[in-house]
Scaffold this active site. Structure first.
Site, PDB file in Angstrom:
ATOM      1  N   ASN A 225       0.820  -1.191   0.086  1.00 54.43           N
ATOM      2  CA  ASN A 225       0.178   0.020  -0.037  1.00 54.43           C
ATOM      3  C   ASN A 225       1.038   1.141   0.020  1.00 54.43           C
ATOM      4  O   ASN A 225       1.440   1.454   1.018  1.00 54.43           O
ATOM      5  CB  ASN A 225      -0.978   0.049   1.314  1.00 54.43           C
ATOM      6  CG  ASN A 225      -1.770   1.209   1.323  1.00 54.43           C
ATOM      7  OD1 ASN A 225      -1.825   2.091   0.418  1.00 54.43           O
ATOM      8  ND2 ASN A 225      -2.412   1.417   2.628  1.00 54.43           N
TER       9      ASN A 225
ATOM     10  N   LYS B 179       0.130   4.333  -0.203  1.00 54.56           N
ATOM     11  CA  LYS B 179      -0.605   5.472   0.370  1.00 54.56           C
ATOM     12  C   LYS B 179      -0.244   6.803  -0.385  1.00 54.56           C
ATOM     13  O   LYS B 179      -0.408   6.677  -1.401  1.00 54.56           O
ATOM     14  CB  LYS B 179       0.230   5.531   1.974  1.00 54.56           C
ATOM     15  CG  LYS B 179      -0.075   4.332   2.773  1.00 54.56           C
ATOM     16  CD  LYS B 179       0.303   4.428   3.929  1.00 54.56           C
ATOM     17  CE  LYS B 179      -0.028   2.874   4.927  1.00 54.56           C
ATOM     18  NZ  LYS B 179       0.182   3.129   6.342  1.00 54.56           N
TER      19      LYS B 179
ATOM     20  N   HIS C  37      -9.347   1.085   4.870  1.00 55.29           N
ATOM     21  CA  HIS C  37      -8.232   1.097   5.637  1.00 55.29           C
ATOM     22  C   HIS C  37      -8.230   2.039   6.841  1.00 55.29           C
ATOM     23  O   HIS C  37      -9.160   3.095   6.813  1.00 55.29           O
ATOM     24  CB  HIS C  37      -7.215   1.854   4.854  1.00 55.29           C
ATOM     25  CG  HIS C  37      -5.641   1.508   5.316  1.00 55.29           C
ATOM     26  ND1 HIS C  37      -5.133   2.615   6.279  1.00 55.29           N
ATOM     27  CD2 HIS C  37      -4.658   0.784   4.941  1.00 55.29           C
ATOM     28  CE1 HIS C  37      -4.011   2.267   6.583  1.00 55.29           C
ATOM     29  NE2 HIS C  37      -3.736   1.094   5.877  1.00 55.29           N
TER      30      HIS C  37
ATOM     31  N   GLU D  56      -6.569   4.299   8.073  1.00 55.68           N
ATOM     32  CA  GLU D  56      -6.243   5.794   7.739  1.00 55.68           C
ATOM     33  C   GLU D  56      -7.380   6.373   7.348  1.00 55.68           C
ATOM     34  O   GLU D  56      -7.835   7.626   7.453  1.00 55.68           O
ATOM     35  CB  GLU D  56      -5.176   6.040   6.953  1.00 55.68           C
ATOM     36  CG  GLU D  56      -3.765   5.649   7.874  1.00 55.68           C
ATOM     37  CD  GLU D  56      -2.565   5.094   7.059  1.00 55.68           C
ATOM     38  OE1 GLU D  56      -2.810   5.153   5.640  1.00 55.68           O
ATOM     39  OE2 GLU D  56      -1.766   4.460   7.786  1.00 55.68           O
TER      40      GLU D  56
ATOM     41  N   GLU E 169      -5.186  -5.259  10.438  1.00 59.48           N
ATOM     42  CA  GLU E 169      -4.061  -4.266  10.669  1.00 59.48           C
ATOM     43  C   GLU E 169      -4.323  -3.516  11.719  1.00 59.48           C
ATOM     44  O   GLU E 169      -5.195  -2.682  11.973  1.00 59.48           O
ATOM     45  CB  GLU E 169      -3.949  -3.443   9.567  1.00 59.48           C
ATOM     46  CG  GLU E 169      -3.791  -3.843   8.160  1.00 59.48           C
ATOM     47  CD  GLU E 169      -3.208  -2.667   7.151  1.00 59.48           C
ATOM     48  OE1 GLU E 169      -2.137  -2.797   6.693  1.00 59.48           O
ATOM     49  OE2 GLU E 169      -3.820  -1.679   6.984  1.00 59.48           O
TER      50      GLU E 169
ATOM     51  N   GLY F 164       3.077   1.762  10.883  1.00 56.92           N
ATOM     52  CA  GLY F 164       3.868   2.823  10.787  1.00 56.92           C
ATOM     53  C   GLY F 164       4.465   3.161  12.142  1.00 56.92           C
ATOM     54  O   GLY F 164       5.203   4.292  12.157  1.00 56.92           O
TER      55      GLY F 164
ATOM     56  N   SER G 238       3.909  -2.746  10.239  1.00 54.26           N
ATOM     57  CA  SER G 238       5.405  -2.724  10.507  1.00 54.26           C
ATOM     58  C   SER G 238       5.695  -4.222   9.966  1.00 54.26           C
ATOM     59  O   SER G 238       6.835  -4.416  10.538  1.00 54.26           O
ATOM     60  CB  SER G 238       5.479  -2.471  11.893  1.00 54.26           C
ATOM     61  OG  SER G 238       5.263  -1.039  12.261  1.00 54.26           O
TER      62      SER G 238
ATOM     63  N   GLY H 226       3.040  -1.306   4.129  1.00 53.40           N
ATOM     64  CA  GLY H 226       3.138   0.257   3.830  1.00 53.40           C
ATOM     65  C   GLY H 226       4.619   0.501   3.741  1.00 53.40           C
ATOM     66  O   GLY H 226       5.106   0.213   2.511  1.00 53.40           O
ATOM     67  N   GLY H 227       5.244   1.054   4.601  1.00 55.12           N
ATOM     68  CA  GLY H 227       6.565   1.898   4.403  1.00 55.12           C
ATOM     69  C   GLY H 227       7.586   0.817   3.682  1.00 55.12           C
ATOM     70  O   GLY H 227       8.240   1.436   2.591  1.00 55.12           O
TER      71      GLY H 227
HETATM   72  P1  13P Z   1       3.357  -0.077   7.601  1.00 58.84           P
HETATM   73  O1  13P Z   1       4.016  -1.307   6.896  1.00 58.84           O
HETATM   74  O2  13P Z   1       4.136   1.247   7.218  1.00 58.84           O
HETATM   75  O3  13P Z   1       3.131  -0.208   8.926  1.00 58.84           O
HETATM   76  O4  13P Z   1       1.964   0.324   7.108  1.00 58.84           O
HETATM   77  C1  13P Z   1       0.952  -0.764   7.184  1.00 58.84           C
HETATM   78  C2  13P Z   1      -0.368  -0.409   6.316  1.00 58.84           C
HETATM   79  O5  13P Z   1      -0.994   0.623   6.706  1.00 58.84           O
HETATM   80  C3  13P Z   1      -0.480  -1.098   5.051  1.00 58.84           C
HETATM   81  O6  13P Z   1      -1.772  -0.813   4.743  1.00 58.84           O
END
Ligand code: 13P
Length: 252
Positions: free
Chosen positions: A10, A12, A96, A98, A168, A174, A214, A235-236
């Site tokens: 993802n 983002k 999600h 967020e 998640e 994050g 993470s 994510g990251g």
């Molecule tokens: P991180 O891997 O950066 O923690 O993010 C997870 C995420 O929100 C994937 O949708």
């Protein structure tokens, strides 16, 4: 087990169109020959047509990060399932945390979005997860229960054949704080049995449940070894193809 693992990135609100294309091309090259794991990346809406074009015929599939549930209309700023499908994207992330936290997404809108996604033959990736406060208050399972039941309300299993669930925990996103193997195992087991109760044992056996929060090259092996973990939503660590490929290649 006949559930093909899915490792999804993802992205983002990161990467311009040209950066997204560059990263996607590099990732496609690195993932040549990987057939035992499904791979998906979700760039921003703007990059979807560019990235799907570049990835045609590769192992890397593309998804959107959201959609709007109406087919078309006066909904300034929104994008429909059909429009996403038309770019060549195959997946869509829905609900999600967020989006729930910053954009007012609710279980009710999530449910409508899942319907729109399945009607357009997109694969929905439904995200659920508890906050730190909810976990500390021992409400993890009631929160997940509510998110699953309300998000999947009024569907029958035939409508949801491709559905992917992504657990998640918000406190792990994050933050560098991955959920422990015991926590992940407990939740994933619970989710599969909940899906079994809501639909059927057969459906529950086949649904893919991803973990997100993470996930890194250093912890993916341990997470993927957990029985009910069928992949990761990253994510990251998905932004850098050299890092992401190490997650994709968890079984090497
Ligand atoms: P991180 O891997 O950066 O923690 O993010 C997870 C995420 O929100 C994937 O949708």
């Amino acid at each position: 087990m006949n559930r093909t693992p899915l490792i999804a990135g993802n992205w983002k609100m990161y990467k311009t169109g040209s950066e997204a294309v560059e990263t996607a091309e590099k990732l496609a090259k690195l993932s040549t020959g990987i057939i035992s794991t499904d791979i998906m990346i979700a760039p921003t809406y703007l990059s979807l047509p560019l990235v799907t074009q570049k990835l045609l015929g590769t192992n890397v599939k593309v998804g959107a990060q959201n959609l709007y549930f109406e087919k078309e209309g006066a909904y300034t700023g929104e994008v429909s399932a059909e429009m996403i499908k038309d770019t060549g994207a195959e997946y869509v992330i829905i609900g999600h945390s967020e989006r729930r936290q910053f954009f007012g997404e609710t279980d009710k809108s999530v449910c409508k979005k899942i319907k729109a996604a399945t009607e357009a033959s997109l694969i929905p990736v439904l995200c659920i997860g508890e906050s730190e406060k909810e976990r500390d208050g021992k409400n993890t399972f009631s929160i997940l229960d509510k998110q699953v039941k309300n998000g999947l309300k009024d569907f029958v299993s035939d409508d949801l054949k491709t559905l992917v669930l992504a657990y998640e925990p918000i406190w792990a996103i994050g933050t560098g704080k991955t959920a422990s193997a015991d926590q992940v195992e407990e939740v994933h087991k619970y989710l599969r049995s909940l899906i079994g109760q809501l639909f059927s044992a057969d459906f529950a056996k086949n649904i893919r449940i991803l973990y997100g929060g993470s996930v890194k090259p250093e912890n993916v092996k341990k997470l993927m070894a957990i029985e009910d973990v069928d992949g990761a939503l990253v994510g990251g660590a998905s932004l850098d193809p050299d890092k992401f490929i190490k997650i994709i290649g968890f079984d090497n």
